[in-house]
Enzyme design. Structure first.
Site, short mmCIF file in Angstrom:
data_model
loop_
_atom_site.label_atom_id
_atom_site.label_comp_id
_atom_site.label_asym_id
_atom_site.label_seq_id
_atom_site.Cartn_x
_atom_site.Cartn_y
_atom_site.Cartn_z
N LYS A 1 -1.30 -22.01 14.92
CA LYS A 1 -0.04 -22.52 15.44
C LYS A 1 0.04 -24.01 15.19
O LYS A 1 -0.97 -24.68 15.02
CB LYS A 1 0.06 -22.19 16.92
CG LYS A 1 0.05 -20.67 17.14
CD LYS A 1 0.32 -20.33 18.57
CE LYS A 1 0.31 -18.81 18.73
NZ LYS A 1 0.72 -18.41 20.05
N ASP B 1 3.18 -13.47 16.13
CA ASP B 1 2.98 -14.24 17.35
C ASP B 1 3.52 -13.46 18.55
O ASP B 1 3.90 -14.03 19.56
CB ASP B 1 3.69 -15.60 17.23
CG ASP B 1 3.27 -16.57 18.32
OD1 ASP B 1 2.13 -16.45 18.82
OD2 ASP B 1 4.07 -17.44 18.68
N ARG C 1 3.94 -10.16 24.10
CA ARG C 1 4.98 -9.16 24.34
C ARG C 1 4.45 -7.75 24.16
O ARG C 1 4.82 -6.82 24.88
CB ARG C 1 6.16 -9.41 23.41
CG ARG C 1 6.96 -10.65 23.81
CD ARG C 1 7.86 -11.12 22.69
NE ARG C 1 7.08 -12.05 21.89
CZ ARG C 1 7.56 -12.73 20.88
NH1 ARG C 1 8.80 -12.55 20.51
NH2 ARG C 1 6.81 -13.57 20.22
#
Length: 138
Positions: free
Chosen positions: A4, A76, A80
């Protein structure tokens, strides 16, 4: 190795664990207070790490809830994905209520902005008074 960007948003990613931290703290407090009501807390923890078995774009995952499948369009999305399985796991036991305090804040903030309270409980009357109180206090 960092997958990231090394900007300010990366430093704020520690906040992604606050939902699980709040559940852990709540469960600890309930135990110390002698709570006799059955309460189950799920801490769904993950990380985005490289490896030969890491998910890649286009992978199709089979979810816990009845074999539904999800195509990975964003690598990414690990938070979730585990949250979806956590909610499915939580529904496998008879419960009075499920409270989701996930902190998938980056996606919520980008989607809804600062004036909306994202909820996993659509059109639930129990959430309405809380939402009204929080929006009035701004």
């Amino acid at each position: 190795m960092s997958l990231k960007p090394s900007d300010e948003s990366r430093a704020q990613m520690k906040n992604d664990m606050t939902g699980s931290a709040a559940v852990l703290a709540s469960m600890t407090a309930l135990g110390r207070l002698g709570c006799t009501t059955a309460v189950t807390g799920y801490l769904m923890c993950t990380d985005n790490m490289p490896s030969g078995s890491a998910m890649t774009l286009g992978d199709v995952l089979t979810m816990r809830n009845g074999g539904k499948t999800v195509e990975v369009l964003n690598t990414d999305a690990e938070g979730r994905l585990v949250m979806a399985d956590a909610l499915a796991l939580a529904t496998e036991e008879p419960v009075d209520a499920i409270v989701d305090i996930a902190t998938l804040t980056g996606a919520c903030l980008r989607t809804f902005g600062v004036s909306v309270i994202p909820s996993g409980i659509p059109s639930d009357e129990r959430l309405t008074p809380v939402a009204r109180h929080l929006t009035r206090s701004r």
